[in-house]
Design a protein around this motif. Structure first.
Motif, PDB file in Angstrom:
ATOM      1  N   ILE A  36      57.599  48.007  76.695  1.00 18.22           N
ATOM      2  CA  ILE A  36      57.155  47.518  78.001  1.00 18.22           C
ATOM      3  C   ILE A  36      56.262  48.564  78.662  1.00 18.22           C
ATOM      4  O   ILE A  36      55.218  48.233  79.244  1.00 18.22           O
ATOM      5  N   GLN A  37      56.663  49.832  78.560  1.00 20.78           N
ATOM      6  CA  GLN A  37      55.851  50.911  79.126  1.00 20.78           C
ATOM      7  C   GLN A  37      54.452  50.933  78.495  1.00 20.78           C
ATOM      8  O   GLN A  37      53.443  51.049  79.203  1.00 20.78           O
ATOM      9  N   ARG A  38      54.378  50.823  77.192  1.00 24.18           N
ATOM     10  CA  ARG A  38      53.070  50.859  76.513  1.00 24.18           C
ATOM     11  C   ARG A  38      52.180  49.702  76.964  1.00 24.18           C
ATOM     12  O   ARG A  38      50.984  49.886  77.205  1.00 24.18           O
ATOM     13  N   GLN A  39      52.787  48.508  77.092  1.00 23.29           N
ATOM     14  CA  GLN A  39      51.982  47.354  77.498  1.00 23.29           C
ATOM     15  C   GLN A  39      51.515  47.494  78.943  1.00 23.29           C
ATOM     16  O   GLN A  39      50.377  47.169  79.272  1.00 23.29           O
ATOM     17  N   CYS A  40      52.384  48.006  79.820  1.00 19.00           N
ATOM     18  CA  CYS A  40      51.990  48.235  81.210  1.00 19.00           C
ATOM     19  C   CYS A  40      50.838  49.241  81.278  1.00 19.00           C
ATOM     20  O   CYS A  40      49.848  49.028  82.000  1.00 19.00           O
ATOM     21  N   THR A  41      50.958  50.340  80.547  1.00 23.51           N
ATOM     22  CA  THR A  41      49.914  51.366  80.540  1.00 23.51           C
ATOM     23  C   THR A  41      48.602  50.793  80.025  1.00 23.51           C
ATOM     24  O   THR A  41      47.519  51.087  80.569  1.00 23.51           O
ATOM     25  N   GLU A  42      48.684  49.952  79.008  1.00 24.45           N
ATOM     26  CA  GLU A  42      47.466  49.333  78.465  1.00 24.45           C
ATOM     27  C   GLU A  42      46.795  48.449  79.512  1.00 24.45           C
ATOM     28  O   GLU A  42      45.576  48.511  79.690  1.00 24.45           O
ATOM     29  N   PHE A  43      47.579  47.632  80.203  1.00 26.00           N
ATOM     30  CA  PHE A  43      47.007  46.777  81.242  1.00 26.00           C
ATOM     31  C   PHE A  43      46.322  47.613  82.330  1.00 26.00           C
ATOM     32  O   PHE A  43      45.248  47.262  82.829  1.00 26.00           O
ATOM     33  N   VAL A  44      46.948  48.708  82.730  1.00 32.54           N
ATOM     34  CA  VAL A  44      46.359  49.580  83.766  1.00 32.54           C
ATOM     35  C   VAL A  44      45.059  50.188  83.263  1.00 32.54           C
ATOM     36  O   VAL A  44      44.028  50.174  83.962  1.00 32.54           O
ATOM     37  N   GLU A  45      45.074  50.735  82.074  1.00 28.65           N
ATOM     38  CA  GLU A  45      43.901  51.422  81.542  1.00 28.65           C
ATOM     39  C   GLU A  45      42.738  50.474  81.268  1.00 28.65           C
ATOM     40  O   GLU A  45      41.574  50.893  81.272  1.00 28.65           O
ATOM     41  N   GLN A  46      43.026  49.204  81.068  1.00 29.73           N
ATOM     42  CA  GLN A  46      41.966  48.233  80.816  1.00 29.73           C
ATOM     43  C   GLN A  46      41.197  47.857  82.087  1.00 29.73           C
ATOM     44  O   GLN A  46      40.163  47.193  82.000  1.00 29.73           O
ATOM     45  N   ALA A  47      41.679  48.284  83.244  1.00 26.80           N
ATOM     46  CA  ALA A  47      41.016  47.984  84.525  1.00 26.80           C
ATOM     47  C   ALA A  47      40.721  46.485  84.640  1.00 26.80           C
ATOM     48  O   ALA A  47      39.599  46.065  84.951  1.00 26.80           O
ATOM     49  N   LEU A  48      41.740  45.678  84.413  1.00 22.23           N
ATOM     50  CA  LEU A  48      41.577  44.229  84.454  1.00 22.23           C
ATOM     51  C   LEU A  48      41.329  43.767  85.890  1.00 22.23           C
ATOM     52  O   LEU A  48      42.043  44.177  86.812  1.00 22.23           O
ATOM     53  N   PRO A  49      40.328  42.918  86.120  1.00 14.37           N
ATOM     54  CA  PRO A  49      40.070  42.429  87.477  1.00 14.37           C
ATOM     55  C   PRO A  49      41.251  41.631  88.024  1.00 14.37           C
ATOM     56  O   PRO A  49      41.932  40.919  87.272  1.00 14.37           O
ATOM     57  N   VAL A  50      41.490  41.761  89.334  1.00 14.87           N
ATOM     58  CA  VAL A  50      42.519  40.978  90.014  1.00 14.87           C
ATOM     59  C   VAL A  50      41.789  39.980  90.914  1.00 14.87           C
ATOM     60  O   VAL A  50      41.127  40.378  91.872  1.00 14.87           O
ATOM     61  N   ARG A  51      41.890  38.713  90.585  1.00 16.70           N
ATOM     62  CA  ARG A  51      41.122  37.682  91.290  1.00 16.70           C
ATOM     63  C   ARG A  51      42.032  36.687  91.996  1.00 16.70           C
ATOM     64  O   ARG A  51      43.097  36.333  91.479  1.00 16.70           O
ATOM     65  N   LEU A  52      41.582  36.231  93.161  1.00 13.86           N
ATOM     66  CA  LEU A  52      42.315  35.248  93.947  1.00 13.86           C
ATOM     67  C   LEU A  52      41.681  33.880  93.789  1.00 13.86           C
ATOM     68  O   LEU A  52      40.460  33.747  93.706  1.00 13.86           O
ATOM     69  N   SER A  53      42.520  32.857  93.760  1.00 18.31           N
ATOM     70  CA  SER A  53      42.025  31.486  93.758  1.00 18.31           C
ATOM     71  C   SER A  53      43.066  30.605  94.430  1.00 18.31           C
ATOM     72  O   SER A  53      44.190  31.042  94.711  1.00 18.31           O
ATOM     73  N   TRP A  54      42.675  29.376  94.703  1.00 20.77           N
ATOM     74  CA  TRP A  54      43.572  28.429  95.381  1.00 20.77           C
ATOM     75  C   TRP A  54      43.597  27.132  94.583  1.00 20.77           C
ATOM     76  O   TRP A  54      42.556  26.592  94.237  1.00 20.77           O
ATOM     77  N   LEU A  55      44.792  26.632  94.289  1.00 20.17           N
ATOM     78  CA  LEU A  55      44.939  25.414  93.504  1.00 20.17           C
ATOM     79  C   LEU A  55      45.861  24.434  94.221  1.00 20.17           C
ATOM     80  O   LEU A  55      46.785  24.839  94.938  1.00 20.17           O
ATOM     81  N   LYS A  56      45.613  23.161  94.003  1.00 17.91           N
ATOM     82  CA  LYS A  56      46.550  22.153  94.462  1.00 17.91           C
ATOM     83  C   LYS A  56      47.803  22.233  93.577  1.00 17.91           C
ATOM     84  O   LYS A  56      47.696  22.542  92.387  1.00 17.91           O
ATOM     85  N   PRO A  57      48.981  21.954  94.129  1.00 18.78           N
ATOM     86  CA  PRO A  57      50.211  22.062  93.318  1.00 18.78           C
ATOM     87  C   PRO A  57      50.141  21.274  92.016  1.00 18.78           C
ATOM     88  O   PRO A  57      50.617  21.741  90.980  1.00 18.78           O
ATOM     89  N   GLU A  58      49.519  20.103  92.056  1.00 22.03           N
ATOM     90  CA  GLU A  58      49.455  19.279  90.843  1.00 22.03           C
ATOM     91  C   GLU A  58      48.497  19.857  89.810  1.00 22.03           C
ATOM     92  O   GLU A  58      48.495  19.422  88.643  1.00 22.03           O
ATOM     93  N   GLU A  59      47.674  20.832  90.195  1.00 18.89           N
ATOM     94  CA  GLU A  59      46.730  21.436  89.267  1.00 18.89           C
ATOM     95  C   GLU A  59      47.310  22.626  88.509  1.00 18.89           C
ATOM     96  O   GLU A  59      46.711  23.105  87.540  1.00 18.89           O
TER      97      GLU A  59
END
Length: 277
Positions: free
Chosen positions: A182-205
């Motif tokens: 779990i630590q390795r995967q967390c570190t990988e996600f951090v180091e990849q600088a993955l964008p954090v994006r917001l969006s809005w969806l209808k519940p049925e979507e």
């Protein structure tokens, strides 16, 4: 009583905002339920409600913002209201609990007056880093579970993103031997600088988007327009979430998986982030 527009949900980078006062209440004038939302209140405590706000109201496992509001009329000294706690009230209202600063002209704060909101940026940044780190932990476990059938825990059921205690809980029992993975995967996600994006969806979507992780038994919370706010860590996965986050995963900094505890079919993965130099 008018609802408050939670501007922090769409414009997380704002640290100052000019807005209008809806109401000013003495703490004693609130009903019992809303007094109980801030048990430290008492004589001298007031509640300000504004048309919109950049102050995060406590919830979703994330602490509230603090800061102040100010108003300065022509030719008079600036008056200041120190925001000590923020809560969600009834009918979509955001309640800013606090006190007027010593020497401030309390009468300067009245319905219809324009005030400037200022949040504690350092506190917000820390809370956003911790909250995003919690999503990274949850998504790391989900990623490993899809890759390794032996890891049975798949659904996050509860989380807390506080500086002094942060954790994500999962259905199923996660053996302690998975901590390093779990630590390795967390570190990988951090180091990849993955964008954090917001969006809005209808519940049925929601079911139409494979990247959105839906947790069984967790309520889907919608905004005034009936849509659900989605926080997507691009390439890792997404959750329905109303909290504040960083622009990309590298802003989290060093994320440490502290331990795994198991009890009654639930596993708690605790974590922390290290101070940035």
């Amino acid at each position: 009583m008018a609802p408050t527009k939670p501007l922090y949900q769409s414009e997380e980078s704002l640290r100052q905002l000019l807005t209008r006062i809806n109401t000013v209440w003495p703490w004693s004038g609130l009903d019992e339920g809303e007094r109980g939302l801030y048990k430290a209140g008492g004589d001298g405590t007031y509640v300000l409600e504004t048309h919109e706000t950049i102050f995060y109201a406590q919830g979703g496992g994330q602490p509230f913002d603090t800061g102040y509001m100010s108003v300065a009329g022509e030719g008079q000294k600036e008056a200041r209201f120190d925001v000590q706690a923020v809560r969600n009230g009834a009918e979509g209202r955001v309640l800013h609990y606090g006190r007027f600063a010593d020497g401030s002209d309390n009468t300067a704060f009245a319905e219809g007056i324009m005030v400037e909101q200022h949040i504690d940026g350092a506190r917000r940044d820390l809370n956003s880093r911790i909250h995003t780190a919690g999503h990274i932990v949850g998504l790391a476990v989900c990623r490993l579970a899809t890759q390794t059938p032996e890891l049975q825990a798949t659904d996050g059921v509860k989380a807390q993103h506080y500086p002094d205690i942060s954790f994500v809980e999962f259905n199923g029992l996660i053996d302690g031997k998975w901590k390093e993975a779990i630590q390795r995967q967390c570190t990988e996600f951090v180091e990849q600088a993955l964008p954090v994006r917001l969006s809005w969806l209808k519940p049925e979507e929601l079911g139409e988007h494979e990247e959105v992780i839906l947790v069984e038994g967790m309520p889907i919370i919608t905004g005034p327009d009936g849509k659900v706010r989605i926080v997507d860590i691009v390439g890792a996965g997404a959750y329905a979430c109303g909290g504040t986050h960083v622009p990309d995963t590298s802003f989290v900094g060093e994320l440490v998986v502290k331990g795994i505890k198991r009890q009654k079919g639930i596993s708690k993965v605790s974590y922390a982030i290290k101070d940035k130099a």
